[in-house]
Design a protein around this motif. Structure first.
Motif, short mmCIF file in Angstrom:
data_model
loop_
_atom_site.label_atom_id
_atom_site.label_comp_id
_atom_site.label_asym_id
_atom_site.label_seq_id
_atom_site.Cartn_x
_atom_site.Cartn_y
_atom_site.Cartn_z
N PRO A 85 0.79 -1.23 0.00
CA PRO A 85 0.00 0.00 0.00
C PRO A 85 0.82 1.28 0.00
N THR A 110 -3.28 5.37 3.56
CA THR A 110 -3.52 3.93 3.45
C THR A 110 -4.89 3.66 4.05
N ALA A 168 -3.40 -0.21 5.92
CA ALA A 168 -2.21 -1.04 5.96
C ALA A 168 -2.35 -2.00 7.14
#
Length: 278
Positions: free
Chosen positions: A39, A57, A60
């Motif tokens: 990511p 993100t 993540a």
């Protein structure tokens, strides 16, 4: 209200072009997620192609990395983006952590609290001169020498937004995180009767004001291109709804939601995870 758009796929020149388009179009956030690609790498490309949008993100996987490993990549992204990075964190489920990532599993809420605390302690060592001394049940970070200490980047720590489904993780988000990312399948009733009360409890525990925590409103949606397959994308959505309902959602509600999307039966090849592993 901020409006975000997701960029998927592997890191490539297309990611940079898409991020530039998103910024020009007026989106506030460009997000990636950790599914079949890393990511973080796409956000590094997006950072170089933009100057305004937040880069995040969403999410993540925290427990696939130590706080130190997470701190290095996120600190670099905060520097590269000029302070525009936002870290969305999630736990994933026990089978993925233990069998795909080959990492240990523990008490998710306790471990996530410690993870966030350790991560901020490491960032503060690098950027505020506060020597890291984190000793916990799951993570211990007590060594940082000049060779391995990044230079201060001159920005605040990245905001941490926490993905949560059940009330315990939602309370933790209200207590220690900068934002809450509910599950995309959350029904209006679940959000109102479970998520928001748990968030308020967490805010009270942390002595915080509601304005200190951003709340995402994700959902499952497909925009069909003229050449796209409506049936194929609808089936993908049905699979997501079946595999990832909020913990405690009655089976009848899951089936009702699926029925509004497709007139076929629920997929039988992938059993739903036990509530304790969501």
């Amino acid at each position: 209200m901020k409006v975000g758009v997701h960029v998927g796929g592997p890191p490539s020149s297309e990611v940079a072009r898409f991020a530039g388009w998103a910024e020009e179009t007026g989106f506030d956030v460009v997000t990636t997620t950790e599914v079949d690609h890393d990511p973080f790498l796409p956000l590094a490309l997006a950072a170089q192609a933009t100057s305004r949008v937040r880069l995040a993100t969403g999410i993540a996987v925290a427990f696939a990395r130590t706080p130190m490993a997470m701190a290095y990549v996120t600190n670099d992204l905060q520097a590269l983006s000029g302070g525009r990075f936002l870290l969305g964190l999630g736990t994933q489920t026990k089978p993925h952590i233990t069998r795909r990532f080959s990492m240990e599993w523990g008490k998710p809420v306790t471990r996530m609290r410690e993870y966030i605390t350790a991560l901020r302690a490491i960032w503060n060592d690098w950027n505020k001169g506060e020597e890291v001394r984190h000793m916990g049940e799951y993570y211990r970070h007590t060594l940082m020498t000049a060779t391995f200490r990044p230079a201060p980047h001159g920005h605040d720590n990245p905001p941490i937004h926490l993905a949560a489904v059940g009330p315990a993780m939602t309370r933790l988000a209200g207590e220690v995180a900068d934002g809450l990312i509910p599950h995309g399948f959350s029904t209006e009733r679940y959000f109102r009767e479970v998520t928001l009360p748990a968030l308020e409890e967490g805010l009270e525990l942390g002595g915080r004001d509601r304005s200190e925590v951003s709340v995402h409103c994700p959902g499952f949606a497909h925009v069909y291109a003229p050449e796209g397959s409506v049936d194929e994308q609808r089936r993908m959505l049905v699979d997501q709804v079946h595999l990832h309902p909020p913990a405690g959602t009655p089976e009848a509600e899951i089936r009702a939601a699926v029925a509004t999307l497709h007139d076929s039966d629920l997929p039988a090849e992938e059993p739903a995870l036990p509530a304790g592993e969501r």
